[in-house]
Scaffold this active site. Structure first.
Site, mmCIF file in Angstrom:
data_model
loop_
_atom_site.group_PDB
_atom_site.id
_atom_site.type_symbol
_atom_site.label_atom_id
_atom_site.label_comp_id
_atom_site.label_asym_id
_atom_site.label_seq_id
_atom_site.Cartn_x
_atom_site.Cartn_y
_atom_site.Cartn_z
ATOM 1 N N ASP A 48 0.862 -1.183 0.000
ATOM 2 C CA ASP A 48 0.000 0.000 0.000
ATOM 3 C C ASP A 48 0.898 1.232 0.000
ATOM 4 O O ASP A 48 0.998 1.961 0.989
ATOM 5 C CB ASP A 48 -0.906 -0.028 1.235
ATOM 6 C CG ASP A 48 -2.022 1.009 1.162
ATOM 7 O OD1 ASP A 48 -2.256 1.552 0.070
ATOM 8 O OD2 ASP A 48 -2.652 1.263 2.198
ATOM 9 N N LYS B 177 -9.033 1.504 -9.832
ATOM 10 C CA LYS B 177 -9.666 1.719 -8.529
ATOM 11 C C LYS B 177 -10.798 2.728 -8.655
ATOM 12 O O LYS B 177 -10.620 3.810 -9.214
ATOM 13 C CB LYS B 177 -8.644 2.228 -7.507
ATOM 14 C CG LYS B 177 -7.699 1.165 -7.014
ATOM 15 C CD LYS B 177 -6.712 1.735 -6.001
ATOM 16 C CE LYS B 177 -7.334 1.899 -4.644
ATOM 17 N NZ LYS B 177 -6.324 2.332 -3.627
ATOM 18 N N THR C 217 -12.937 0.464 -4.090
ATOM 19 C CA THR C 217 -12.290 0.935 -2.872
ATOM 20 C C THR C 217 -13.248 1.773 -2.030
ATOM 21 O O THR C 217 -14.410 1.948 -2.377
ATOM 22 C CB THR C 217 -11.026 1.730 -3.243
ATOM 23 O OG1 THR C 217 -10.278 2.025 -2.068
ATOM 24 C CG2 THR C 217 -11.362 3.020 -3.978
ATOM 25 N N PHE D 218 -12.151 -1.338 4.040
ATOM 26 C CA PHE D 218 -11.218 -0.599 4.886
ATOM 27 C C PHE D 218 -11.395 -1.013 6.349
ATOM 28 O O PHE D 218 -12.492 -0.891 6.897
ATOM 29 C CB PHE D 218 -11.445 0.905 4.731
ATOM 30 C CG PHE D 218 -10.805 1.494 3.506
ATOM 31 C CD1 PHE D 218 -10.638 0.757 2.352
ATOM 32 C CD2 PHE D 218 -10.355 2.805 3.513
ATOM 33 C CE1 PHE D 218 -10.048 1.307 1.222
ATOM 34 C CE2 PHE D 218 -9.763 3.368 2.393
ATOM 35 C CZ PHE D 218 -9.610 2.622 1.242
#
Length: 317
Positions: free
Chosen positions: A17, A132, A156, A178
């Site tokens: 990431d 994304k 995302t 997340f």
């Protein structure tokens, strides 16, 4: 004896990431992800300084003025960084569509196709790229069409099973639920509560989504993201993929403690299969204050960093 990062790689695909080339070299992930915030940080790194000029030159050569010129600059910069990263990893790079398009399906489609075209012009096939897109209703519908075209997507800013179910129904290649941002919300609401270990609401959310997908036979990959500590990562060992920032990968690499699989095997979801309509999606999101607030906040933050990146590129000589 293998360290925890090496042990994790035995059961989960580890994704970097970051846009930091040195970190990617050090930790040898399978894939890597970027976003406007990470690109803004990468723009300050010495190894990427030449790419700022190349991106601006390419954009100027397109003879597009105004906002289109700025969009061309940032798209080109994102793709050039992606191409650099792809030289170091065997898998895929995730490159994000402008967050300001999160509620515009047609504009998202156009920008996603443009990113793929830019990669292909740089000799990178679409099979090595994930586009994304924020997990809004419009973003998910754009992903549905892109997947039909052979453009794989990473959905995302995902905070709820409602979003996850809609993404799976759309045939998205991968979702990024997340973890840390969910924890942030609950800690702000209930500061006295202990959310460590199995009580972490972000970990519980991703675990539930993972079991739901496996129980109902969805092929969509679950990639946990946005970690605040290594305990969250260890609690999701066995998830399809985990995208981890370099400082946390460093902590994992420094520990030789044994790591056991937490997800996989015969674990089943008790939730019935659900393919939400637009009405249901919007209503269920409205009823989920955490998911609604964190989705909106994430889009605003990425959009703000996108503007800062445009300003940086426009000022670059």
């Amino acid at each position: 004896m293998m360290n925890q990062l090496e042990q994790l790689k035995q059961m989960t695909v580890v994704v970097a990431d970051t846009g930091d080339i040195d970190a990617i070299r050090q930790f040898t992930p399978e894939d890597a992800t970027t976003n406007p915030s990470l690109l803004l940080k990468a723009a300050a790194l010495d190894e990427y300084r030449p790419l700022l000029g190349r991106a601006k030159q390419w954009a100027l050569a397109q003879n597009n003025g105004g906002d289109t010129l700025l969009h061309d600059m940032t798209d080109a910069f994102a793709v050039l960084i992606g191409c650099q990263i792809l030289q170091l990893i065997p898998g895929r790079i995730s490159t994000e569509v402008d967050a300001r398009l999160s509620f515009d399906c047609e504009a998202t489609l156009a920008r996603a196709r443009k990113l793929i075209r830019l990669y292909e012009e740089n000799g990178i096939g679409r099979e090595r790229v994930l586009v994304k897109i924020a997990s809004t209703w419009e973003g998910i519908q754009a992903a549905r069409e892109l997947e039909r075209e052979g453009i794989n997507c990473n959905l995302t800013l995902l905070f709820s099973q409602t979003q996850a179910a809609a993404c799976a129904d759309a045939g998205a290649y991968l979702i990024s639920p997340f973890v840390g941002r969910i924890l942030d919300w609950y800690k702000a609401q209930q500061p006295e509560q202990d959310f460590s270990g199995a009580a972490d609401p972000g970990v519980r959310s991703v675990s539930a989504i993972y079991r739901y997908f496996k129980t109902h036979g969805y092929n969509t990959i679950v990639m946990g993201a946005s970690f605040r500590n290594t305990d969250e990562i260890l609690s999701l060992a066995g998830c399809d993929r985990l995208t981890i920032a370099p400082p946390l990968m460093e902590q994992l690499a420094a520990s030789n403690a044994p790591l056991s699989r937490q997800l996989g095997g015969e674990q089943r979801s008790e939730d019935s299969r659900h393919e939400p309509s637009e009405h249901e999606f919007r209503w269920l999101m409205n009823e989920d204050a955490m998911a609604t607030e964190k989705l909106a906040e994430g889009i605003r933050k990425f959009a703000a960093d996108q503007v800062l990146l445009e300003q940086l590129l426009s000022q670059h000589d």
